[in-house]
Design a protein around this motif. Structure first.
Motif, PDB file in Angstrom:
ATOM      1  N   MET A 106      44.251 -37.863 -35.575  1.00 44.19           N
ATOM      2  CA  MET A 106      43.576 -37.370 -36.784  1.00 44.19           C
ATOM      3  C   MET A 106      42.138 -37.008 -36.451  1.00 44.19           C
ATOM      4  SD  MET A 106      43.922 -38.373 -40.575  1.00 44.19           S
ATOM      5  CE  MET A 106      43.005 -37.557 -41.852  1.00 44.19           C
ATOM      6  N   ARG A 174      39.249 -37.530 -28.252  1.00 40.32           N
ATOM      7  CA  ARG A 174      39.591 -38.928 -28.540  1.00 40.32           C
ATOM      8  C   ARG A 174      41.000 -39.031 -29.127  1.00 40.32           C
ATOM      9  NH1 ARG A 174      36.085 -42.278 -32.902  1.00 40.32           N
ATOM     10  NH2 ARG A 174      36.947 -40.687 -34.284  1.00 40.32           N
ATOM     11  N   ALA A 175      41.324 -38.112 -30.033  1.00 40.10           N
ATOM     12  CA  ALA A 175      42.665 -38.140 -30.626  1.00 40.10           C
ATOM     13  C   ALA A 175      43.713 -37.771 -29.578  1.00 40.10           C
ATOM     14  CB  ALA A 175      42.731 -37.182 -31.811  1.00 40.10           C
ATOM     15  N   MET A 178      45.435 -40.264 -27.003  1.00 38.77           N
ATOM     16  CA  MET A 178      46.572 -41.100 -27.387  1.00 38.77           C
ATOM     17  C   MET A 178      47.890 -40.350 -27.190  1.00 38.77           C
ATOM     18  SD  MET A 178      45.263 -43.955 -28.324  1.00 38.77           S
ATOM     19  CE  MET A 178      46.393 -44.850 -29.399  1.00 38.77           C
TER      20      MET A 178
ATOM     21  N   ALA B 175      43.062 -44.896 -37.778  1.00 33.59           N
ATOM     22  CA  ALA B 175      43.836 -43.692 -37.477  1.00 33.59           C
ATOM     23  C   ALA B 175      44.264 -43.667 -36.014  1.00 33.59           C
ATOM     24  CB  ALA B 175      43.029 -42.448 -37.817  1.00 33.59           C
ATOM     25  N   LEU B 176      43.514 -44.365 -35.162  1.00 32.67           N
ATOM     26  CA  LEU B 176      43.884 -44.418 -33.746  1.00 32.67           C
ATOM     27  C   LEU B 176      44.895 -45.524 -33.469  1.00 32.67           C
ATOM     28  CD1 LEU B 176      40.364 -43.853 -32.205  1.00 32.67           C
ATOM     29  CD2 LEU B 176      42.353 -42.405 -31.809  1.00 32.67           C
TER      30      LEU B 176
END
Lengths: 265, 293
Positions: A106, A174-175, A178, B175-176
């Motif tokens: 997100m 950063r998103a 993952m 959210a992570l």
């Protein structure tokens, strides 16, 4: 409930997000009044609509930052926030919700980079803490990602030493760290100075070209026209139009859409 | 200085010079009386300043301050997180604790813990129990009273710090895929520190002085040590001066420590870290003024 001329039939495994009659209320205010839609794997969907139309709320429901009040929402075939046994729904445990969120990236309007960490530390935080990756491996991957968003030389900068556009690109990196199967963008360029919008959109376009499934709330019509596979118009908590960009911008079906476009274009 | 730069005559401020002179004269007069009034007995002050009993009392005061603050901080973080819990029983328990310990004077609490044996002569569960008289020494009673009381105040300071962190930060963490606890520990608390540290420094300094209350339960801290001495030799004023000067010295050391801790936790917040006093002194030296810019 709204239903639309079906998008080309897709196998179940091809659907990344599926919403059926999703309702969301904040107290007496009903923000989503039955949203139904599908996002197929690899598809880029842009959500449009005036402020208060529920587009951001819907986005936040997809990774369970908001809990839906009625309807069903699936991501990659799994119900969001619940487990269904027979016709009973069981609320998921926190750790299962966390696992779900870890698979969905997100990006926020206000970037929300962790202020006490450098760009690199921001990126490796979740891979190390959540995915339990070895730190060295996470750092190597973070450097690749920074390279990719054009910020290899900013690894050791704190967020407030970066421009808005740079912060947002770090937030995207950063998103991506993952390895999400779906990326949600909540007005990623709305808080940026106009001259910084382009650099963020470029990163998003590259991501779309690589086949990332993306749901994007934005007011950048150029991006929608160029990158989106489908543009979805929301109005007062409902989807009123959903079509490929050529049709959406060329021959909008709904009055509201026409009004909205005339104001924005 | 470039050739085009403005070279104006500075404005005159005669009022400032008059005020400065008045303060200087008053200060000198006060200093003169300190030095010349024989009843200050500075010789006695010097004689006892480094005496074993005073130093022992000083050490105990520092020990009490450090241990009580550590208990207070740990308890404060725990209570603050509890107060923000979604579980109403947990949040309520923390609220009750803070209400109770903030609502009664710390002196009363010290006396209570000192006399706890009257309430609970034995402490323990079932067959495993201890004689409270052996367990609750005056020192332990002092630590319990000061630490538990401090926890209530620290809880409010930590809670304010947690609330000062933008909600977007915890949202980004969630959210992570981080758990609530991870978000709190890794994202929120470190950023709350910037708000928590300054008042905690004040609490530490305040604690240093509050420890003097334990003289009522005969813990030989700095104040009680000098009281014992002047009870025997009647040199009350010089011995109180000894204690006061030591309190001032430790307070000064704590303030310096606070400055550096604040600077450390503020490092990501400002592009230019605050100059240390030493750096500022250097900047003021003649010929170094340029560096201020």
């Amino acid at each position: 409930m709204n239903s639309f001329p079906a998008s080309p039939p897709a196998a179940a495994g091809d659907v990344m997000v599926k919403a059926e009659g999703v309702h969301k209320r904040f107290g007496p205010l009903e923000v989503l009044k039955g949203v139904s839609m599908e996002v197929r794997r690899g598809e880029v969907v842009v959500l449009l609509g005036a402020s208060g139309s529920g587009k951001s709320t819907f986005l936040r429901c997809i990774n369970h930052l908001e809990k839906i009040d009625a309807g069903r929402l699936w991501v990659d075939g799994a119900l969001v926030g619940y487990r269904q046994v027979g016709d009973k729904l069981y609320e998921l445990h926190d750790r299962d919700i966390c696992r779900h969120r870890a698979e969905v990236g997100m990006v926020f309007q206000r970037f929300n980079l962790f202020g006490h960490m450098t760009a690199l530390q921001n990126i490796i935080e979740a891979p190390v803490q959540v995915l339990k990756q070895p730190k060295a491996q996470a750092i190597e991957r973070a450097r690749q990602l920074l390279e990719r968003v054009g910020l290899a030389d900013r690894a050791d900068h704190y967020p407030n030493q970066l421009s808005g556009g740079q912060q947002q690109r770090v937030a995207i990196a950063r998103a991506l760290a993952m390895s999400p199967k779906l990326m949600l963008f909540d007005e990623p360029t709305s808080a940026l100075d106009p001259e910084l919008v382009g650099e963020v959109l470029d990163v998003m376009k590259a991501l779309a070209r690589e086949g990332m499934t993306m749901v994007v709330v934005t007011h950048e019509m150029g991006f929608a026209r160029e990158v989106a596979d489908r543009v979805v118009m929301m109005h007062e908590g409902r989807i009123i139009e959903s079509s490929p960009p050529e049709q959406f911008f060329g021959a909008p079906q709904h009055d509201r859409t026409r009004q909205f476009l005339s104001k924005i274009l | 200085m470039r050739p085009d730069d403005i070279q104006a005559i500075p404005a005159r401020h005669p009022g400032r010079w008059v005020a400065a002179a008045a303060v200087l004269i008053l200060g000198l007069a006060l200093l003169y009386s300190f030095i010349t009034n024989p009843r200050f007995e500075w010789g006695v002050v010097g004689e006892y300043f480094f005496s074993t009993r005073v130093l022992h009392g000083l050490w105990l005061t520092i020990e009490l301050t450090v241990i009580s603050m550590l208990i207070g901080i740990a308890l404060g973080v725990l209570l603050a997180v509890m107060r923000l819990s979604l579980n109403p029983m947990i949040a309520g328990a923390a609220w009750f604790y803070i209400w109770l310990f903030r609502g009664t004077p710390v002196l009363v609490q010290i006396l209570f813990w000192f006399n706890i044996t009257a309430l609970y002569p034995n402490i323990g569960i079932g067959a495993w129990s201890l004689d409270a008289n052996n367990l609750i020494t005056p020192f332990i009673a002092a630590i319990l009273a000061l630490g538990l009381n401090e926890g209530a105040y620290m809880a409010e300071i930590v809670r304010a710090g947690i609330l000062s962190v933008d909600e977007g930060q915890s949202e980004a963490g969630s959210a992570l895929g981080m758990t609530r606890l991870q978000v709190m520990r890794r994202i929120v608390l470190p950023q709350a520190m910037r708000v928590i540290v300054p008042p905690t420094g004040n609490e530490a300094i305040s604690m240093l002085k509050t420890t003097s209350l334990v003289s009522v339960i005969a813990v030989t801290d700095l104040l009680y040590s000098v009281q014992l001495i002047y009870a025997a030799n009647y040199r009350t004023i010089p011995l109180l001066l000894v204690a006061s000067i030591w309190y001032l010295i430790v307070t000064t050391v704590l303030s310096i420590g606070q400055f550096y801790i604040e600077r450390y936790f503020g490092r990501s917040a400002s592009r230019n870290p605050r100059a240390t006093p030493w750096q500022r002194l250097l900047q003021w030296l003649p010929g170094r003024r340029e560096r201020l810019q």
